[in-house]
Design an enzyme around this catalytic site. Structure first.
Site, PDB file in Angstrom:
ATOM      1  N   CYS A  35       0.844  -1.198   0.000  1.00 58.44           N
ATOM      2  CA  CYS A  35       0.000   0.000   0.000  1.00 58.44           C
ATOM      3  C   CYS A  35       0.879   1.249   0.000  1.00 58.44           C
ATOM      4  O   CYS A  35       2.103   1.165   0.038  1.00 58.44           O
ATOM      5  CB  CYS A  35      -0.928   0.014   1.210  1.00 58.44           C
ATOM      6  N   CYS A  90       3.602   1.648   2.528  1.00 57.66           N
ATOM      7  CA  CYS A  90       4.868   0.948   2.248  1.00 57.66           C
ATOM      8  C   CYS A  90       5.784   1.828   1.409  1.00 57.66           C
ATOM      9  O   CYS A  90       6.971   1.999   1.716  1.00 57.66           O
ATOM     10  CB  CYS A  90       4.602  -0.371   1.509  1.00 57.66           C
ATOM     11  N   ASP A 116      -1.177  15.673 -30.629  1.00 59.18           N
ATOM     12  CA  ASP A 116      -0.261  15.336 -31.713  1.00 59.18           C
ATOM     13  C   ASP A 116      -1.036  15.503 -33.023  1.00 59.18           C
ATOM     14  O   ASP A 116      -2.264  15.422 -33.039  1.00 59.18           O
ATOM     15  CB  ASP A 116       0.219  13.895 -31.540  1.00 59.18           C
ATOM     16  N   CYS A 124      44.104 -12.512 -11.271  1.00 58.50           N
ATOM     17  CA  CYS A 124      43.399 -11.956 -12.432  1.00 58.50           C
ATOM     18  C   CYS A 124      41.890 -11.889 -12.166  1.00 58.50           C
ATOM     19  O   CYS A 124      41.248 -10.849 -12.375  1.00 58.50           O
ATOM     20  CB  CYS A 124      43.640 -12.812 -13.677  1.00 58.50           C
ATOM     21  N   ASP A 141       5.575   9.981 -29.470  1.00 57.44           N
ATOM     22  CA  ASP A 141       4.794  10.692 -28.453  1.00 57.44           C
ATOM     23  C   ASP A 141       4.984  10.101 -27.059  1.00 57.44           C
ATOM     24  O   ASP A 141       4.557  10.698 -26.071  1.00 57.44           O
ATOM     25  CB  ASP A 141       3.299  10.643 -28.804  1.00 57.44           C
ATOM     26  N   ASP A 189      -0.436   9.223 -30.701  1.00 54.78           N
ATOM     27  CA  ASP A 189      -0.627   7.843 -31.159  1.00 54.78           C
ATOM     28  C   ASP A 189       0.664   7.146 -31.553  1.00 54.78           C
ATOM     29  O   ASP A 189       0.671   5.944 -31.803  1.00 54.78           O
ATOM     30  CB  ASP A 189      -1.574   7.815 -32.363  1.00 54.78           C
ATOM     31  N   CYS A 242      45.597 -16.536 -13.359  1.00 53.66           N
ATOM     32  CA  CYS A 242      45.665 -16.942 -11.952  1.00 53.66           C
ATOM     33  C   CYS A 242      44.552 -16.281 -11.159  1.00 53.66           C
ATOM     34  O   CYS A 242      43.782 -15.465 -11.687  1.00 53.66           O
ATOM     35  CB  CYS A 242      47.022 -16.572 -11.350  1.00 53.66           C
TER      36      CYS A 242
END
Length: 805
Positions: free
Chosen positions: A16, A19, A501, A87, A704, A700, A84
């Site tokens: 919720c 939290c 748009d 590394c 956008d 669309d 080794c």
């Protein structure tokens, strides 16, 4: 130079708003953290911090200390050159120092490395660069999530469904026995077994402690961190009813008859209803990351590069800036870059929203995830990985989605104060009754305390908002308006500015043949027959629009041959024995055709927002063909309706100023923002917000998506791309701008209904608690009052289903 860094990561275990608020407060108290925001709906955190004082690992650890989990991604590498243990230790240390890396381990024997990391901060390619800088070789062995997100969500939903079904099965006999107690239901048959207290105990116990165990866990986490949430009140209220009933059951030993005073059904039914709400919540959250996943899915998986004179196909992650990339016709562009050889047209609709491909030649920029339509090109990679345009769009969407919502759940906010007060009143009630009012009567005092807890149980308070949202969103869905989450239904009514748009939103999004102007003594059908025959050989959208327009006029296409595309100029072909040229002024001049007669008409058509092309037959100017993206039939009326509602209407597009103004004029829009890049659209929205506007962005296309996510309310036209719909808060399935006004109206009705519900729900609690504390309510009456409050809230919410749109 700033030492601030931003990290984003997924959080698990939140239930919720209390939290998310607790995690947010905890992170903001961490030394070095400048700002932290936690989004409950997306289960995501965004943290800005000082790299000199803290790091991602410490931030993740803080979240885990608060009782929650952090979900990271995992990359596996094959590492070469190690000799080794020193590394492997060196590589491990180097990787663990990288920002965004939570844990890195390197296995010398298997020559592999495994890294847990935050993908919004670092990529596997960045890790490979660090390994190579240390003097070793590496490549991605496998890159996958710790646990596939979609699979994890499905498992979570399935788990909640199983718990709800089991809880409902166990609760039904208890509910049956409770209903059978009332005088007006005495006609009902109630099996004797259902009335047995021990049978009720057997049914209620698994519901209380196994199925309802999550509320005890949540309550423990909250109390451990010195706060309270709904889990605390649910755990207390159901526990009071359960343990009181258990006490009465034990008291019944040696007594005949059944116990009508038991309240096992109160706790079991309450848990069942709350689980149903949780199930709806989990399903809603399951779609939260789809926009990002689909955006990432647009990328090419591999790239064809030239290295040391050899052509190689390599994973996208291994492409480096400066590589020469080969792109064939029809292929996706893998990275951002500059054309160094070749000419072609590129479909950039997923970035620009424009349906007409852009012609490109050496020196021009191309972008990852766009499509090479018809030519072979060589590209020098300039931006790869998280620097690409698509990656930047993904980042903008992520940041906007993660930012804090302006309205939090009021019920959860109240619970932080309400829960401790209720518990205090209940304890005080018990003490007053046992010490003063009815001295020594433990059972009587306990009964009064339980009445307080039961009447205060947050059933109505918890139902107040979601029932209104479910009813409102359900009615809106019938009208083709899909709200992505309840918070968007709550906030849409605040909008005062609508940004539209152009392509596919105000307009149809598909070019159409609009004008055919002839020169000389020519027949339109004869000219169109030849022009359409020539254009039928091309896959260009403008060509397809001309062919479709000719067919609509009933023109039969002639046979064409010797088709030749002249990049940047137009086309040349032979049709029915005639030479046909279609294209620009330069194409006409190149083949000796005088275009002067058509120039004034061409300028007029272009001023109206149309794309005009000259046509010549057998070396003579024959006509002028215009193609345009026309506005939807309902756009003008819808814009007028929005204005009447007192909203400012703005059109924003990546198209040129002249075309944009022509379309805006036709739609009745006064304010236009033209020639805006995808990233710029989000910036324009933010600028309006800084000016104090509450902005709804309507679009669309993928271009956008950042603006849709950045706006206070993002609305996607349902006839557009999936990416736009996922990034938006609301999807308008009908593609009609009238749906914008309907969505805002529905939001106003819903928010009013929510306020009514919260008023009455809170009123029941505030009035009921003192009555219960005074001993005037038996627990069963308190339970009935609580149930009635819930029913009244639901009935009020259902009125929204009759709203007229």
């Amino acid at each position: 130079m700033s030492n601030l860094k931003e990290t984003n990561f997924q959080i698990t275990g939140m239930t919720c708003a209390a939290c998310s608020n607790r995690i947010e407060r905890g992170l903001n108290k961490l030394e070095g953290v400048e700002q932290a925001t936690v989004n409950l709906a997306l289960e995501k955190a965004s943290v800005t911090f000082d790299q000199g004082k803290t790091n991602s690992a410490a931030i993740h650890q803080k979240v885990e200390d608060l009782g929650y989990g952090v979900s990271l991604e995992k990359a596996e590498f094959s590492i070469s050159g190690m000799t080794c243990a020193a590394c492997s230790a060196r590589i491990e240390k180097g990787l663990n120092k990288l920002e965004g890396v939570s844990k890195a381990t390197v296995n010398l024997a298997l020559e592999t490395g495994s890294v847990e990391y935050s993908p919004s901060v670092i990529t596997p390619q960045d890790m490979i660069k660090r390994i190579e800088k240390l003097g070793y070789g590496a490549n991605v062995k496998a890159e996958k999530d710790n646990e596939d997100t979609a699979d994890r969500k499905q498992k979570e939903i399935a788990k909640q469904q199983r718990k709800f079904i089991l809880s409902a099965i166990l609760s039904i006999p208890l509910l049956w026995s409770m209903v059978g107690h009332f005088t007006f239901t005495s006609w009902m048959y109630v099996p004797e077994l259902f009335m047995n207290p021990w049978f009720q105990l057997i049914l209620a116990t698994p519901v209380q402690f196994i199925i309802g165990g999550q509320f005890y866990i949540g309550a423990y986490k909250a109390l451990k961190n010195k706060s309270a949430n709904m889990d605390v009140l649910v755990a207390l209220g159901t526990s009071a009813a359960y343990f009181y009933s258990l006490y009465l059951t034990i008291e019944s030993i040696g007594h005949a008859g059944h116990m009508p005073e038991l309240y096992f059904e109160t706790s079991a039914v309450l848990i069942t209803l709350i689980l149903l709400g949780k199930l709806f919540e989990v399903k809603a959250k399951g779609r939260s990351s789809e926009a990002i996943k689909k955006l990432m899915g647009l990328q090419a998986k591999t790239a064809r590069v030239i290295r040391s004179g050899t052509e190689l196909e390599v994973p996208l992650e291994e492409v480096a800036a400066g590589d020469t990339v080969l792109i064939k016709p029809g292929e996706k562009v893998p990275v951002d870059g500059e054309i160094i050889e070749g000419i072609s047209a590129f479909d950039e609709s997923m970035l620009t929203g424009e349906s007409i491909p852009a012609d490109k030649s050496p020196g021009d920029q191309v972008y990852g995830a766009t499509i090479n339509k018809n030519g072979f090109v060589k590209v020098k990679a300039t931006k790869v990985g998280m620097d690409s345009a698509l990656a930047q769009i993904i980042k903008v969407v992520e940041q906007a989605q993660t930012s804090k919502a302006p309205i939090q759940r009021l019920a959860d906010q109240i619970s932080g104060i309400f829960v401790p007060i209720v518990v205090g009143i209940a304890v005080l009630t018990f003490l007053i009754w046992i010490l003063w009012v009815d001295q020594g009567n433990f059972a009587g005092a306990l009964e009064k305390m339980i009445a307080v807890l039961v009447i205060a149980c947050p059933c109505a308070l918890g139902l107040a908002t979601p029932t209104s949202i479910m009813a409102g969103s359900g009615r809106a869905a019938e009208a083709g308006i899909l709200f992505k989450g309840g918070e968007h239904l709550e906030t849409a009514h605040l909008v005062d500015t609508v940004v539209l748009d152009k392509t596919g939103t105000v307009t149809k999004g598909e070019p159409e043949l609009t004008d055919v102007i002839l020169y000389g003594d020519r027949d339109e059908e004869a000219v169109l027959k030849l022009i359409a025959a020539a254009e039928n050989q091309s896959e260009h959208p403008l060509a397809q629009a001309i062919v479709a327009g000719a067919k609509e006029k009933g023109v039969e296409l002639a046979e064409a041959s010797k088709f030749e595309a002249v990049p940047g100029f137009g086309i040349k072909a032979e049709a029915a024995g005639h030479e046909v040229l279609i294209g620009t002024i330069r194409l006409m001049e190149k083949y000796g055709v005088d275009p002067q007669e058509a120039l004034s008409e061409k300028e007029r058509l272009e001023a109206d927002g149309k794309t005009a092309m000259l046509a010549a037959i057998d070396g003579e100017l024959a006509g002028l063909i215009a193609v345009a993206d026309t506005i939807k039939e309902t756009s003008k009326a819808a814009v007028e309706r929005l204005k009447q509602m007192g909203l400012d209407v703005i059109m924003m597009t990546g198209d040129n100023e002249r075309t944009a103004q022509a379309i805006a004029k036709a739609a009745g829009i006064d304010h236009v923002i033209a020639e805006v890049l995808p990233e710029g659209k989000a910036e324009e929205v933010i600028n309006l917000q800084k000016a104090g506007k509450k902005v709804a962005m309507v679009g669309d296309g993928i271009n956008d998506a950042p603006a849709l996510a950045a706006a206070d309310t993002g609305m996607a036209i349902g006839t557009g791309t999936d990416i736009a719909m996922e990034a938006a808060d609301i999807t308008l399935m009908r593609g009609d701008l009238n749906s914008i006004a309907d969505a805002i109206y529905m939001s106003k009705l819903t928010i009013r209904n929510i306020k009514q519900n919260l008023f009455w729900a809170f009123g029941y609690n505030t009035l009921g608690i003192p009555i219960a504390a005074a001993g005037l309510l038996a627990p069963w009456l308190a339970g009935a009052a609580m149930a009635f409050s819930s029913v009244s809230v639901v009935l009020n919410a259902l009125r929204l289903q009759r709203a007229k749109l």
